[in-house]
Design an enzyme around this catalytic site. Structure first.
Site, PDB file in Angstrom:
ATOM      1  N   HIS A  60      31.480  40.780  34.226  1.00  0.00           N
ATOM      2  CA  HIS A  60      32.648  41.659  34.193  1.00  0.00           C
ATOM      3  C   HIS A  60      33.501  41.374  35.405  1.00  0.00           C
ATOM      4  O   HIS A  60      33.008  41.325  36.518  1.00  0.00           O
ATOM      5  CB  HIS A  60      32.216  43.119  34.209  1.00  0.00           C
ATOM      6  N   CYS A  67      37.016  39.221  31.883  1.00  0.00           N
ATOM      7  CA  CYS A  67      38.363  39.748  31.756  1.00  0.00           C
ATOM      8  C   CYS A  67      39.242  39.153  32.863  1.00  0.00           C
ATOM      9  O   CYS A  67      38.776  38.959  33.979  1.00  0.00           O
ATOM     10  CB  CYS A  67      38.354  41.262  31.867  1.00  0.00           C
TER      11      CYS A  67
END
Lengths: 500, 391
Positions: free
Chosen positions: B169, B211
């Protein structure tokens, strides 16, 4: 609050007379807070500071841009001084023509009397048939026509044998003071029968490998390990051409099935050179290598650059104990030896020059060893200089990088060995090499010192994000409390003045 | 740095608005470094060994897909010929042995559970709490304690092609490790520069699936690095498939399509990077993947996938010496050299040096940042006003 009017008698207690409302007490509390903060700043400063010892920047810069020149003394054992001059001129022209090949060397042609006092020189003697070498002597037909240019050609290929064409695939392993040699006997599938269950590896090593290792003693230390595997399948299927099986050049590049073969132990961090004997399963014999033009190559041995050597071998006749026959063992270890020489960078002799029978005691000649020593010396010197420069550059560039004593000591020692290397470069090649290797090892160790890890980068916003909730909430009340006290103290002083 | 930070703090407490203006000066420095390095010689495409560093940076069961991403890459590079000894696999958690795993000992990356990624021959080099930013940087720069075993080291040299894959992440210029620390784009860029300075690589291929992944390679400044990421600044990277028995997503979209293409590549394939990138469709993966080529000298058409995903494709046939070669000497030598048989090195897991720095906010969207700056300004102004109004 001395200036305030006397309290009305109805009030039970005067707040300004209460102990905990005393000006002095309140002021001392605020003062204590600020004293603690001010006193703790140096403590915070020292506990969060990084030790950054200064490195010898100037010394590194001075040494790093020096170029090493290894002198090569060539002594012509002839009384003909015009011939000597001719050879010297031709050699100078040769050096100028191909300066990259001769980089780092300074050859000079001398007469035999000039050489008497020096050591490490090469002697060229007259001899009326095909040239040969013995020790550091070259016997060459000096009285033939064109002798000088032929001699210079021979000298070039003996003294600086490394050219880009001689090392096309960057075959030579990078220098390391320690190597591990892993000898593996792999049976593709011993269950199909006729597998090779054992080999007299000690015998092969003693006869073919140890002499080489002993000769290279000055350059490297070696550790040897060996293994026998009974099931080492290929990741592809060799092509069947009539009665024989063959490996295409493309498949050859992926011959090593690293996913399923365990080729060396991971017992140390030294670079490993693999020497693999591959016995195809009895259903795929004989197994050959195809060349680019689809013909069967006469050789069944190949090298993976900087990795190791592989031999594909179909045993001629197995003994009852399924041991590799000693005749096969001989050929195989002789091939291993030549592969090893190639991987370690021992140059080949030019085809025109033979070795004298007395010289064959050693596994390769002094000329070859010296050429290798010169190559490795120059590599190590350049490597050490680059590494030292990089350390200095990185330490300047990354402000969060700590520099402790061990790093500084390693850098200083590497530097002093570099200086010693330059000092000895005109007297002894072996010494020069020794210093270059030690300098390179120390510089590398300094660079990869575990303490030399820069603090991680935190964006400025992150620092605010962490410290503002901490400092703003306690800092602001303190700041304004101090401000208010100062203001009140000034007001009271003013009032006192007015009264007076 | 400390001094400047201290000054920043003092100034920052008095007025926060100053912070917004001062963040981008780093970019100019990076650009200067890059300009300086772009002139250096490039070594060409020749390499003699391949290495891979595969990092799954997030733990916990619901991040199953990140472990599957890394294991999928592991399977591919191993299948294409990089030996285990040259693969550094870092998995922040062990989903195969998680109690919630309905298929204990197995990890799958497709809902049909065709291939067990955890198979029979897998070597995880850094596991669980060993996966830290510090250890990752140490692997790259080679700055290890002497006791660290060979399997945990990246023993590359100037002829090594290195494939670095990261997943987890992340956000704008950072990737979370283990939920309690993060690595920034600057850290990786500096680590690569140190590798370059010590000649620890020939070429690097950097791939990241997280991301806002493309921000992670934006700070690189060392030559011969090819980089790709799964999504642009402000974009999320999405998972690809759910498995209803496992109960969570099993793979991310970008990695899925990369692996899908790689399935048809074999060790001797000539497929190029260009072909791989043309295969991936931004519509299918719901984000715009990026490729950074300005640090790389070869064009995408000339880069074979096997340059980074596979073992080396070079072999040189050598002639055998003649049987009765007189050059071979047979003097019996006393045994001066140590000999040993192969012994398995048992690596004892090292206790990781935990870095315990926690951040109070990961929100990084531009609107949020603006809001934060203004609201704190208002708050500060209010406080100051309050104090002075009471006078």
């Amino acid at each position: 609050m001395d200036s305030s009017p006397q309290p009305p008698p109805t009030s039970p207690r005067d707040p300004s007379k209460l102990f905990h409302q005393k000006d002095s007490l309140r002021r001392s509390i605020v003062a204590v807070y600020w004293t603690v903060i001010v006193l703790s700043i140096p403590l915070w400063w020292t506990t969060t500071s990084i030790q950054r010892l200064s490195l010898p920047f100037n010394g590194v810069r001075e040494q790093a841009y020096r170029t090493l020149e290894l002198p090569i003394s060539i002594c012509l054992d002839t009384t003909d001084s015009t011939f000597r001059k001719e050879v010297a001129d031709l050699l100078a022209r040769k050096v100028a023509e191909n300066s990259s090949r001769w980089a780092g060397t300074a050859p000079s042609v001398k007469s035999i009397t000039e050489c008497a006092g020096t050591n490490d020189f090469y002697t060229i003697k007259n001899h009326n048939s095909s040239p040969y070498i013995d020790g550091r002597q070259l016997y060459f037909p000096l009285e033939e026509p064109n002798a000088s240019s032929q001699l210079v050609d021979a000298l070039a290929s003996l003294l600086v044998p490394y050219t880009t064409s001689a090392d096309p695939d960057r075959r030579v392993a990078q220098y390391s003071s320690r190597y591990r040699l892993a000898f593996s006997l792999l049976n593709e599938d011993a269950t199909t029968g006729d597998g090779v269950m054992r080999w007299k590896v000690q015998e092969g090593l003693r006869a073919h490998i140890k002499p080489i290792l002993k000769r290279l003693h000055a350059l490297h230390n070696f550790t040897i390990e060996s293994q026998v595997q009974f099931h080492a399948p290929l990741a592809f299927s060799p092509r069947q051409i009539e009665e024989v099986y063959a490996i295409s050049p493309e498949d050859l590049t992926v011959f090593i099935n690293s996913a399923e073969w365990t080729l060396s132990s991971s017992s140390s961090n030294d670079p490993v050179l693999h020497l693999v004997l591959f016995i195809p399963s009895s259903t795929r014999r004989p197994l050959h290598i195809l060349t680019k033009d689809e013909s069967i190559s006469p050789s069944n041995a190949f090298i993976r650059p900087q990795w190791g050597g592989i031999i594909i071998h179909t045993p001629t006749s197995l003994t009852s104990t399924n041991e590799l026959p000693s005749k096969d063992l001989d050929i195989i270890f002789a091939t291993f030896a030549s592969q090893l020489l190639g991987l370690l960078g021992v140059p080949q002799l030019p085809s025109t020059v033979q070795r004298a029978p007395s010289d064959l005691k050693a596994s390769f000649s002094d000329w070859q060893l010296d050429a290798l020593l010169r190559r490795r010396t120059l590599e190590n010197a350049a490597g050490s200089q680059d590494t030292l420069l990089s350390i200095v550059k990185l330490v300047n560039q990354l402000e969060g990088m700590p520099v402790h004593e061990d790093v500084r000591d390693d850098v200083e020692n590497a530097l002093s060995f570099l200086t010693k290397m330059y000092d000895t470069s005109h007297s002894s090649l072996r010494q020069t090499f020794e210093f270059s290797a030690r300098s390179f090892n120390l510089a590398s160790r300094a660079f990869s010192n575990p303490g030399l890890l820069a603090l991680l980068y935190f964006p400025t916003e992150h620092k605010y994000a962490v410290y503002t909730p901490l400092f703003a909430t306690s800092g602001l009340p303190l700041f304004f409390a101090a401000l208010r006290e100062v203001k009140r103290w000034k007001e009271s002083r003013l009032a006192k003045h007015k009264k007076a | 740095m400390r001094l400047s930070f201290f000054l920043h703090l003092v100034i920052g407490i008095l007025s926060w608005s100053w912070a917004a203006a001062s963040t981008d000066s780093q970019e100019q420095i990076v650009k200067d470094f890059f300009d300086k390095n772009s002139n250096s010689n490039n070594e060409g495409s020749t390499h003699t060994n391949n290495w891979a560093v595969l990092v799954c940076a997030s733990r916990y069961w619901f991040n199953y897909r990140h472990m599957a991403n890394a294991l999928g890459m592991y399977r591919t590079v191993k299948r294409l010929g990089i030996p285990d000894s040259n693969i550094i696999l870092m998995l922040a958690d062990d989903v195969s042995c998680n109690q919630r795993n309905k298929f204990p000992g197995s990890v799958y990356f497709t809902p049909d559970r065709g291939v067990d990624l955890y198979g029979d021959n897998i070597e995880v080099d850094y596991r669980g709490y060993e996966v830290t930013v510090e250890n990752f940087i140490r692997v790259l720069t080679g700055r290890m304690e002497p006791s660290v075993p060979r399997s945990k080291r990246l023993l590359t040299d100037e002829r090594s092609n290195v494939f670095v894959y990261m997943t987890g992440h992340g956000g704008n210029e950072f990737l979370k490790f283990q939920d309690n620390e993060e690595i920034s784009a600057f850290d990786i860029a500096d680590a690569f520069e140190q590798m370059y300075q010590k000649k620890r690589y020939n070429e690097i291929f950097f791939m990241i699936d997280t991301c806002q992944a493309n921000t992670m390679y934006s700070k690189f400044y060392s030559p011969n690095i090819l980089a790709t990421g799964s999504s642009e600044l402000g974009e999320s990277s999405y998972s690809h498939a759910n498995d209803h028995d496992i109960g969570v997503a099993v793979i991310d979209a970008y990695t899925h399509y990369v692996l899908e293409y790689m399935e048809n590549v074999n060790k001797t394939s000539h497929a190029s990077m260009q072909q791989l990138f043309s295969y991936i469709d931004p519509v299918k993966i719901n984000s715009h993947f990026g490729v950074r080529t300005d640090l790389f000298t070869r064009s995408l058409d000339n880069i074979r996938l096997t340059d980074f995903f596979g073992g080396v494709a070079q072999a040189e046939i050598v002639s055998r010496p003649e049987t009765d070669n007189t050059n071979i000497n047979r003097i019996e030598e006393e045994e001066v050299l140590s000999e040993r048989n192969i012994t398995e090195a048992h690596s004892r897991p090292r206790l990781p040096n935990q870095q315990t720095i926690s951040w109070w906010s990961y929100a990084t969207s531009p609107q949020y940042k603006q809001l934060r700056i203004w609201s704190s300004l208002v708050m500060l102004g209010g406080l100051i006003g309050l104090v002075f109004s009471r006078k």
